[in-house]
Write a protein that holds these residues in place. Structure first.
Motif, PDB file in Angstrom:
ATOM      1  N   MET B   1       0.853  -1.210   0.000  1.00 57.61           N
ATOM      2  CA  MET B   1       0.000   0.000   0.000  1.00 57.61           C
ATOM      3  C   MET B   1       0.879   1.246   0.000  1.00 57.61           C
ATOM      4  O   MET B   1       1.812   1.341   0.773  1.00 57.61           O
ATOM      5  N   PRO B   2       0.586   2.175  -0.903  1.00 55.22           N
ATOM      6  CA  PRO B   2       1.401   3.395  -0.922  1.00 55.22           C
ATOM      7  C   PRO B   2       1.153   4.229   0.331  1.00 55.22           C
ATOM      8  O   PRO B   2       0.122   4.077   0.998  1.00 55.22           O
ATOM      9  N   LEU B   3       2.109   5.106   0.619  1.00 52.61           N
ATOM     10  CA  LEU B   3       1.989   5.972   1.799  1.00 52.61           C
ATOM     11  C   LEU B   3       0.873   6.991   1.598  1.00 52.61           C
ATOM     12  O   LEU B   3       0.075   7.252   2.493  1.00 52.61           O
ATOM     13  N   LEU B   4       0.852   7.558   0.394  1.00 57.39           N
ATOM     14  CA  LEU B   4      -0.147   8.597   0.112  1.00 57.39           C
ATOM     15  C   LEU B   4      -0.732   8.326  -1.258  1.00 57.39           C
ATOM     16  O   LEU B   4       0.000   8.075  -2.214  1.00 57.39           O
ATOM     17  N   GLU B   5      -2.049   8.340  -1.326  1.00 56.09           N
ATOM     18  CA  GLU B   5      -2.695   8.116  -2.608  1.00 56.09           C
ATOM     19  C   GLU B   5      -3.739   9.205  -2.816  1.00 56.09           C
ATOM     20  O   GLU B   5      -4.744   9.256  -2.116  1.00 56.09           O
ATOM     21  N   VAL B   6      -3.453  10.073  -3.744  1.00 58.80           N
ATOM     22  CA  VAL B   6      -4.365  11.179  -4.028  1.00 58.80           C
ATOM     23  C   VAL B   6      -5.126  10.829  -5.294  1.00 58.80           C
ATOM     24  O   VAL B   6      -4.527  10.379  -6.269  1.00 58.80           O
ATOM     25  N   ALA B   7      -6.441  11.005  -5.252  1.00 57.79           N
ATOM     26  CA  ALA B   7      -7.228  10.682  -6.440  1.00 57.79           C
ATOM     27  C   ALA B   7      -8.248  11.768  -6.705  1.00 57.79           C
ATOM     28  O   ALA B   7      -8.909  12.265  -5.785  1.00 57.79           O
ATOM     29  N   ASN B   8      -8.336  12.166  -7.946  1.00 56.24           N
ATOM     30  CA  ASN B   8      -9.369  13.079  -8.435  1.00 56.24           C
ATOM     31  C   ASN B   8      -9.532  14.329  -7.575  1.00 56.24           C
ATOM     32  O   ASN B   8     -10.637  14.784  -7.316  1.00 56.24           O
ATOM     33  N   LEU B   9      -8.435  14.881  -7.121  1.00 54.47           N
ATOM     34  CA  LEU B   9      -8.511  16.044  -6.230  1.00 54.47           C
ATOM     35  C   LEU B   9      -8.808  17.321  -7.026  1.00 54.47           C
ATOM     36  O   LEU B   9      -8.133  17.613  -8.012  1.00 54.47           O
ATOM     37  N   SER B  10      -9.835  18.031  -6.596  1.00 52.68           N
ATOM     38  CA  SER B  10     -10.149  19.329  -7.213  1.00 52.68           C
ATOM     39  C   SER B  10     -10.311  20.377  -6.125  1.00 52.68           C
ATOM     40  O   SER B  10     -11.031  20.153  -5.161  1.00 52.68           O
ATOM     41  N   THR B  11      -9.623  21.468  -6.274  1.00 56.54           N
ATOM     42  CA  THR B  11      -9.793  22.582  -5.333  1.00 56.54           C
ATOM     43  C   THR B  11     -10.205  23.814  -6.122  1.00 56.54           C
ATOM     44  O   THR B  11      -9.517  24.203  -7.061  1.00 56.54           O
ATOM     45  N   HIS B  12     -11.320  24.362  -5.751  1.00 57.26           N
ATOM     46  CA  HIS B  12     -11.829  25.529  -6.473  1.00 57.26           C
ATOM     47  C   HIS B  12     -11.862  26.746  -5.562  1.00 57.26           C
ATOM     48  O   HIS B  12     -12.059  26.616  -4.358  1.00 57.26           O
ATOM     49  N   PHE B  13     -11.668  27.899  -6.150  1.00 55.70           N
ATOM     50  CA  PHE B  13     -11.804  29.147  -5.394  1.00 55.70           C
ATOM     51  C   PHE B  13     -12.985  29.915  -5.941  1.00 55.70           C
ATOM     52  O   PHE B  13     -13.072  30.148  -7.147  1.00 55.70           O
ATOM     53  N   HIS B  14     -13.870  30.288  -5.058  1.00 55.59           N
ATOM     54  CA  HIS B  14     -15.054  31.019  -5.511  1.00 55.59           C
ATOM     55  C   HIS B  14     -14.790  32.512  -5.378  1.00 55.59           C
ATOM     56  O   HIS B  14     -14.744  33.044  -4.283  1.00 55.59           O
ATOM     57  N   THR B  15     -14.556  33.165  -6.499  1.00 56.73           N
ATOM     58  CA  THR B  15     -14.242  34.588  -6.488  1.00 56.73           C
ATOM     59  C   THR B  15     -15.351  35.333  -7.215  1.00 56.73           C
ATOM     60  O   THR B  15     -16.258  34.728  -7.783  1.00 56.73           O
ATOM     61  N   ARG B  16     -15.217  36.643  -7.175  1.00 56.68           N
ATOM     62  CA  ARG B  16     -16.238  37.453  -7.833  1.00 56.68           C
ATOM     63  C   ARG B  16     -16.221  37.277  -9.335  1.00 56.68           C
ATOM     64  O   ARG B  16     -17.205  37.482 -10.009  1.00 56.68           O
ATOM     65  N   ARG B  17     -15.034  36.868  -9.854  1.00 56.27           N
ATOM     66  CA  ARG B  17     -14.951  36.715 -11.295  1.00 56.27           C
ATOM     67  C   ARG B  17     -15.471  35.356 -11.752  1.00 56.27           C
ATOM     68  O   ARG B  17     -15.582  35.100 -12.939  1.00 56.27           O
ATOM     69  N   GLY B  18     -15.745  34.496 -10.801  1.00 57.58           N
ATOM     70  CA  GLY B  18     -16.212  33.170 -11.163  1.00 57.58           C
ATOM     71  C   GLY B  18     -15.444  32.121 -10.395  1.00 57.58           C
ATOM     72  O   GLY B  18     -14.644  32.441  -9.511  1.00 57.58           O
ATOM     73  N   VAL B  19     -15.688  30.859 -10.719  1.00 59.29           N
ATOM     74  CA  VAL B  19     -15.014  29.768 -10.020  1.00 59.29           C
ATOM     75  C   VAL B  19     -13.638  29.539 -10.650  1.00 59.29           C
ATOM     76  O   VAL B  19     -13.532  29.257 -11.839  1.00 59.29           O
ATOM     77  N   VAL B  20     -12.604  29.693  -9.848  1.00 59.57           N
ATOM     78  CA  VAL B  20     -11.251  29.449 -10.344  1.00 59.57           C
ATOM     79  C   VAL B  20     -10.885  28.008 -10.014  1.00 59.57           C
ATOM     80  O   VAL B  20     -10.811  27.630  -8.845  1.00 59.57           O
ATOM     81  N   ARG B  21     -10.677  27.212 -11.056  1.00 59.49           N
ATOM     82  CA  ARG B  21     -10.327  25.804 -10.841  1.00 59.49           C
ATOM     83  C   ARG B  21      -8.818  25.691 -10.693  1.00 59.49           C
ATOM     84  O   ARG B  21      -8.122  25.369 -11.653  1.00 59.49           O
TER      85      ARG B  21
END
Lengths: 334, 324, 311
Positions: B1-21
């Motif tokens: 088993m790997p130490l860290l397994e990141v999958a399908n991670l999305s972080t969005h910022f909700h700003t006045r100009r719109g959603v920054v992906r």
């Protein structure tokens, strides 16, 4: 041989360190630039490299008379510019222009592009009010910006675009010598390349002389005709670009070259690296003799004696080290 | 088993100009003791992708939109604040680009070193102090007693970064996250710090996520590398494979624009156009508008990382099909 | 005579500070785009426009008071005494039977005049002094700021009493006294701003580009220090109005039967329980003015910073 465009003769820039409120006294002296002699012929691209605190930025500011040198002469076309009075200096300024490191702070945030580029031209009578707009548009095109941005403010531009604006502003004064103080170190790699291309193109087209200050040796290697390596206020090595890279004479230059990580894992793992101990000493209290000797792997007792002169050891290749002939041959990192 | 397994991670910022992906569906795994480099230009989401794991994204405006990050069998993104804080101090450590922002300027180094040790390892004062001195010695600070009595501003940049590393490693974490650890340092000092990090990593046997924009640092330090652009991973490969045979047009362009790679006098290679505005609509492959190989399908067909060689995955449609 | 001081001070200040209209300076583009853009942005800020509108109305009312006031400010009717608001006396009357509406109108003249004039004095003196100190740096700066420290340390009341002894009672003295105190903080704020701006590369760039010092100060330093200056100015105006009330209480400043908002509020507080309207109406007048000022101040600060996004 014609006189060089710019000549520095034993220039020293020392800053007193003061303490106290009203009746302050001097408690020390920072020797930021400590005896630099240098000639820059017209049309040359000179690279100045060194680590932070080596005095390269102070050297630039001294040449530009933003700080007055404590000693020495700065001759421009044979004329000593340190003797100029304030108004004379102001009128002289257009010939020497500077590109700053941080494009985010080198433009007044409350001035539109048009105002920022037009202001110096108008102040020196290089453009009339009626035609200045056209001139600014032409300059923007030259640096690769669309003139439709004329009424925008600096914050609306990316870092690379701002650096272009700063270049356009300097070019408006039709300078002969351009000093660029780490103009690309705040930029991303792909943007760096664009700005470097722009600078080289402009130098060629306008026959500009360029002093390019950087800590990134790769950038300097690509750009410069000659390179000066600085350490603690002194030039320790000066010579043609490729010579410095293929056969560095000074132990500090060697260490510097070997410290740059190469974007190639095999070469990177195979090469022998000169790891220096410690960090550059404070310019307030530099070591006696050769400033590099406490960190130098080849230092002997004699190195602590005198400040070594910047002698010509090879053809057009100078180094300030008394042990140049005793050093082992340089094996390029790879 | 790997130490860290990141999958399908999305972080969005909700700003006045719109959603920054800022981060848009990325995944990677990291084995015990392995070093993964994440390289990208500013705005590529390389820092956000890692800060998301630790809950260091300010919310609002930031929000982790999807994904999982399984670390030692537990999903970091599902953890409560308290657990997360415990993991953060102990099993995962982080060092930042500018040590001055991470050190409290009004607190002596000693106290800043000792307190987390007492908190996370339950050591008494004397044991914690001994441990702190050991870790200072391990980063080459012999004069530990005096160092502990000093304030951060009394040190040079390189020394501060050493202190930061001592601090990060004193709990012997399983994972070290290094965010541009040498960018603010001079090359000769950078060389020292990189050697130091590598040596300590060997000794403790920890894994490392190294975020940087400097391909040279990656080549020096990492085993595997992921290239990010506009919030996605464009290419992920073993270091030697990536540097010798970069497949993705973006990776190639990035390497070609390094000044050192080119003969003097020739014009440097440049990538046309500018990085995209992440608040707007992006084509399926965000690099397509600047890519010389792009075809219509690059803009429409969803982008996925697929292996194209041993230990080498790329997201470029055209490379996957014909290998440019 | 009062009106003329009021007008002159105000106009001078606005001319020198807002339009960069000093004739000695060649203006780059016919008009500075910063101010033009700022005006455009301000016009889109509803709160700021409302504030500006209220202030304009107050200004017009203050100028027209002698003609529009329903009664004389010293018309007494002791037999009637204090009465609550009515159709005849909109704000009621005070213990001497004087019409409070009229007194608030006349009081507004004094308060606005003092507020604007004294603030203008502090603005001009403080900004100039602070800029010169911050710009010069070194020993000039140390010496100038030590003078500020010393003036700070002088107790205000004693200072005023000394002034009274030498100059006597005089409305001009009011401005001098208040201005003399209020500019100190302004000078410190501006000096700090200028000191930090001076380190910025764009100021260094101005030197390299060969701009004159006066131009650097007026076009590059001061515009970038405006944010805190405006905020502090909007804070100074109410301060000054209250100081005026204090000075009037000492016998300096406004002489009875003339009045000001500060004085009316002071008197109103004493009879709050019996005649609350004597407190409420002058307080409302003062509050509305301060609100309007704050809206306008915030709007101006944002309008003058191109980095504040427009949406």
């Amino acid at each position: 041989m014609t006189a060089p465009l710019l000549e520095l003769r034993d220039v020293k820039t020392h800053f007193p360190v003061r303490k106290g409120l009203l009746f302050d006294r001097q408690v020390g002296l920072v020797k930021a630039v400590d005896g630099v002699t240098l000639e820059v012929p017209a049309g040359e691209i000179l690279g100045v490299v060194g680590e932070s605190g080596c005095g390269k930025s102070t050297l630039a500011r001294t040449i530009l008379q933003l700080v007055k040198p404590s000693e020495g002469q700065i001759l421009y076309n044979g004329r000593d510019v340190t003797a100029l009075k304030r108004e004379q200096l102001r009128r002289f300024r257009p010939r020497l222009q500077m590109i700053f490191q941080d494009p985010y702070s080198s433009l007044n945030p409350r001035m539109t592009v048009l105002d920022a580029i037009a202001e110096p031209m108008l102040a020196h009578g290089l453009a009339r009010r009626g035609e200045v707009r056209q001139r600014v548009e032409a300059l923007m095109e030259q640096v690769g910006l669309s003139p439709k941005h004329l009424y925008k403010y600096p914050h609306e531009f990316s870092g690379g675009q701002r650096q272009r604006l700063a270049i356009a502003r300097a070019l408006g004064l039709e300078p002969e010598l351009l000093i660029a103080d780490e103009p690309v170190s705040a930029l991303d790699v792909s943007v760096q390349a664009q700005i470097l291309n722009l600078l080289t193109r402009l130098c060629r087209e306008r026959n500009l002389t360029l002093i390019f200050i950087a800590h990134d040796l790769g950038v300097v290697r690509y750009l410069a005709d000659r390179i000066a390596v600085m350490y603690l206020g002194h030039i320790v090595e000066l010579g043609e670009g490729e010579r410095i890279f293929t056969n560095p004479l000074h132990p500090y230059t060697r260490a510097l070259l070997s410290a740059i990580p190469v974007p190639d894992p095999e070469k990177e793992h195979a090469r022998r690296r000169i790891l220096l101990g410690g960090e550059p000493p404070s310019p307030m209290n530099p070591p006696r003799g050769c400033a590099f000797h406490p960190r130098c792997p080849h230092a002997t007792a004699a190195c602590a004696g005198e400040v070594p002169p910047l002698d010509e050891h090879r053809e057009s290749h100078r180094a300030a080290c008394i042990r140049v002939e005793d050093l082992p041959p340089f094996t390029p990192g790879v | 088993m790997p130490l860290l397994e990141v999958a399908n991670l999305s972080t969005h910022f909700h700003t006045r100009r719109g959603v920054v992906r800022a981060v848009d569906g990325i995944g990677y795994t990291l084995g015990e003791g392995e070093t993964l480099g994440i390289v990208g230009e500013s705005g590529s989401g390389k820092s956000v992708s890692v800060y998301s794991l630790l809950g260091l994204i300010q919310c609002p405006p930031g929000r982790i939109a999807s994904g999982s990050a399984v670390f030692q069998g537990r999903d970091l993104l599902e953890m409560g604040e308290k657990d997360k804080r415990r993991v953060r101090g102990k099993a995962i450590s982080i060092i930042f680009q500018d040590p001055m922002t991470a050190l409290n300027p009004y607190m002596k180094i000693g106290r800043q070193l000792v307190e987390p040790l007492r908190l996370h390892l339950d050591l008494d004062r004397r044991a914690a102090r001994r441990r702190a001195l050991e870790s200072l010695a391990s980063v080459g600070i012999q004069d530990g007693e005096r160092c502990m009595e000093a304030y951060p501003h009394q040190f040079s940049g390189g020394m501060r970064q050493r202190v930061m590393i001592a601090m990060a490693l004193s709990t012997r974490p399983a994972l070290l996250i290094a965010d541009e650890p040498t960018t603010a340092l001079d090359v000769t000092v950078q060389a020292q710090i990189l050697e130091l990090i590598k040596a300590l990593q060997q000794e403790i046997g920890m894994a490392m996520l190294l975020i940087t924009h400097d391909l040279g640092v990656i080549a020096n330090t990492c085993e595997r590398v992921a290239v990010m652009y506009a919030g996605r991973i464009m290419e992920s490969a073993a270091v030697s494979s990536l540097f010798h045979e970069p497949r993705h047009p973006y990776t190639r362009a990035l390497m070609a624009s390094l000044p050192a790679a080119q003969p003097k006098g020739s014009a440097l290679y440049t990538i046309p156009g500018m990085p995209p505005d992440l608040a707007g609509d992006l084509p399926a492959c965000p690099f397509a508008p600047r890519c010389e190989f792009a075809v219509e399908r690059c803009r429409t067909e969803p982008m996925t990382l697929k292996p194209v060689a041993p230990n080498h995955e790329t997201a470029c449609l055209r490379v996957q099909e014909e290998g440019l | 005579m009062r009106d003329s001081i009021f007008n002159r001070l105000r106009i001078d200040t606005f001319v020198t500070l807002l339009t960069d209209g000093d004739t000695g300076i060649p203006d780059v583009t016919a008009q500075s785009s910063l101010w033009r853009d700022a005006w455009r942005r301000l016009a889109r800020n509803r709160a700021a426009v409302t504030g500006l509108g209220i202030l304009c109305v107050l200004g017009i009312v203050a100028l027209a008071t002698p003609w529009i006031a329903p009664h004389g400010y010293d018309d007494q009717d002791i037999l009637m005494g204090a009465t609550p608001p009515s159709g005849e006396h909109w704000f009621g009357t005070d213990q001497l039977g004087r019409d409070l509406f009229t007194r608030v109108l006349y009081g507004g003249r004094i308060s606005l005049m003092v507020g604007l004039a004294a603030t203008a004095v502090s603005l001009v003196v403080g900004v100039l002094y602070g800029t010169i100190a911050g710009f010069s740096g070194g020993r000039v700066d140390s010496a100038m700021m030590r003078i500020v420290d010393i003036l700070y340390a002088l107790p205000f009341t004693i200072f005023v009493i000394i002034l009274m002894v030498f100059v006597g009672r005089n409305i001009v003295l009011l401005f001098v006294a208040i201005g003399a105190v209020e500019w100190l903080t302004m000078a410190r704020i501006v000096r700090g701003q200028v000191m930090s701006l001076r380190q910025k590369e764009f100021i260094e760039a101005c030197y390299v580009l060969g701009l004159r010092r006066r131009r650097i100060i007026l076009r590059h330093l001061i515009p970038n220090a405006l944010g805190p200056i405006i905020v502090y100015t909007t804070l100074t105006i109410p301060n000054v109005m209250l100081l005026e009330a204090f000075l009037s209480f000492l016998g300096l400043g406004v002489q009875a039967p003339m009045s000001s908002w500060g004085v009316l509020i002071n008197e109103g507080v004493e009879t709050m329980e019996e005649y609350p309207w004597l407190l409420i109406f002058p307080s409302i007048a003062l509050s509305v003015t301060l609100f309007a000022l704050n809206f306008l101040g915030d709007g101006l600060r944002d309008a003058l910073d191109p980095r504040v996004s427009e949406d």
